[in-house]
Enzyme design. Structure first.
Site, PDB file in Angstrom:
ATOM      1  CG  HIS A  37     -53.692  21.877  20.895  1.00  0.00           C
ATOM      2  ND1 HIS A  37     -54.061  22.104  19.582  1.00  0.00           N
ATOM      3  CD2 HIS A  37     -52.332  21.929  20.904  1.00  0.00           C
ATOM      4  CE1 HIS A  37     -52.973  22.261  18.852  1.00  0.00           C
ATOM      5  NE2 HIS A  37     -51.904  22.171  19.624  1.00  0.00           N
ATOM      6  CG  HIS A  93     -50.070  25.503  19.572  1.00  0.00           C
ATOM      7  ND1 HIS A  93     -49.313  24.401  19.230  1.00  0.00           N
ATOM      8  CD2 HIS A  93     -49.198  26.465  19.957  1.00  0.00           C
ATOM      9  CE1 HIS A  93     -48.025  24.691  19.419  1.00  0.00           C
ATOM     10  NE2 HIS A  93     -47.923  25.924  19.863  1.00  0.00           N
ATOM     11  CG  HIS A 111     -50.655  13.413  21.677  1.00  0.00           C
ATOM     12  ND1 HIS A 111     -49.574  12.577  21.812  1.00  0.00           N
ATOM     13  CD2 HIS A 111     -51.385  12.922  20.647  1.00  0.00           C
ATOM     14  CE1 HIS A 111     -49.646  11.615  20.900  1.00  0.00           C
ATOM     15  NE2 HIS A 111     -50.730  11.807  20.183  1.00  0.00           N
ATOM     16  CG  HIS A 169     -48.104  22.155  22.828  1.00  0.00           C
ATOM     17  ND1 HIS A 169     -47.952  20.849  22.443  1.00  0.00           N
ATOM     18  CD2 HIS A 169     -48.821  22.749  21.842  1.00  0.00           C
ATOM     19  CE1 HIS A 169     -48.544  20.658  21.273  1.00  0.00           C
ATOM     20  NE2 HIS A 169     -49.089  21.800  20.884  1.00  0.00           N
ATOM     21  CB  THR A 227     -45.584  20.880  16.605  1.00  0.00           C
ATOM     22  OG1 THR A 227     -46.798  20.529  17.244  1.00  0.00           O
ATOM     23  CG2 THR A 227     -45.532  22.373  16.356  1.00  0.00           C
TER      24      THR A 227
HETATM   25 ZN   LIG Z   1     -49.945  22.447  19.160  1.00  0.00          ZN
END
Ligand SMILES: [Zn+2]
Length: 220
Positions: free
Chosen positions: A83, A102, A58, A85, A170
């Site tokens: 990581h 994050h 992801h 986003h 999330t």
């Molecule tokens: Zn995250």
């Protein structure tokens, strides 16, 4: 045997969908009304560590051992991983950011804390500069390129003012009880860096969730 297992599986799936859809303390959110007050300072004790980088399917994830810590009041949290986003997830007064980092921490008692660093398009980000070329070509677990160190201090803005709210994971199962801290000052990354990340991981952020009865605290 089948008759017994199938209903259990269905029940598990239904319970998962439940928290993500009807939880009252979900992340991310749009931070609008806040309660401004004196909040404990964030004291970072992050140390350089050998790089452990993965495409987790992801996003790009960088894992840490026990060497980097965050102190808030008398609580101590250990950095587990960070990581990214795109777009940024949490918004500030309606503003959507093109990216967020994050940084996930855990206390000794198991309390999860997500530290969110928002990024705007501007100057090149030195840490992303060293990470982006090292993203593994496929999702096949952690890679440890020889001799490469990573220091999460590179993801911290100069100003340590923050928002804090009760949030959640999330991604499914969207577990609640996660402490969310969003730093007020965004960092910058270049348009080319954003494009490079988005070529691998486009639109991997969850939409903003209703605030419901929560109060977002804001440091003075
Ligand atoms: Zn995250």
């Amino acid at each position: 045997m089948k008759l017994f297992i199938v209903p259990l599986l269905l029940y598990a799936l239904a319970a998962t969908a439940n928290t993500c859809d009807s939880g009252q303390r979900q992340s991310p959110i749009d931070i609008t009304a806040t309660a401004r007050q004196k909040l404990p300072a964030l004291t970072f004790d992050y140390r350089a560590a050998p790089l452990k980088i993965a495409d987790d399917g992801h996003t790009v994830r960088v894992r840490f051992g026990n060497g980097s810590q965050l102190h808030i009041g008398n609580q101590r949290y250990t950095l587990q991983q960070f990581h990214f986003h795109t777009p940024g997830g949490d918004r500030i007064a309606g503003e959507e950011f093109p990216m967020a980092a994050h940084l996930l921490h855990k206390s000794q008692s198991g309390q999860l804390l997500a530290l969110v660093v928002l990024l705007r398009v501007g100057a090149e980000n030195p840490l992303l500069n060293s990470l982006l070329p090292l993203i593994p070509v496929k999702a096949d677990g952690d890679h440890m390129p020889a001799g490469v160190m990573v220091d999460a201090n590179g993801l911290l803005p100069a100003s340590r003012g923050y928002y804090r709210y009760a949030g959640s994971l999330t991604a499914s199962p969207c577990t609640e009880g996660v402490d969310w801290i969003v730093l007020k000052q965004p960092l910058e990354l270049s348009a080319a860096q954003l494009a490079q990340y988005r070529k691998r991981f486009a639109d991997n952020a969850r939409a903003v969730q209703p605030v419901h009865q929560r109060i977002v605290l804001e440091s003075l």
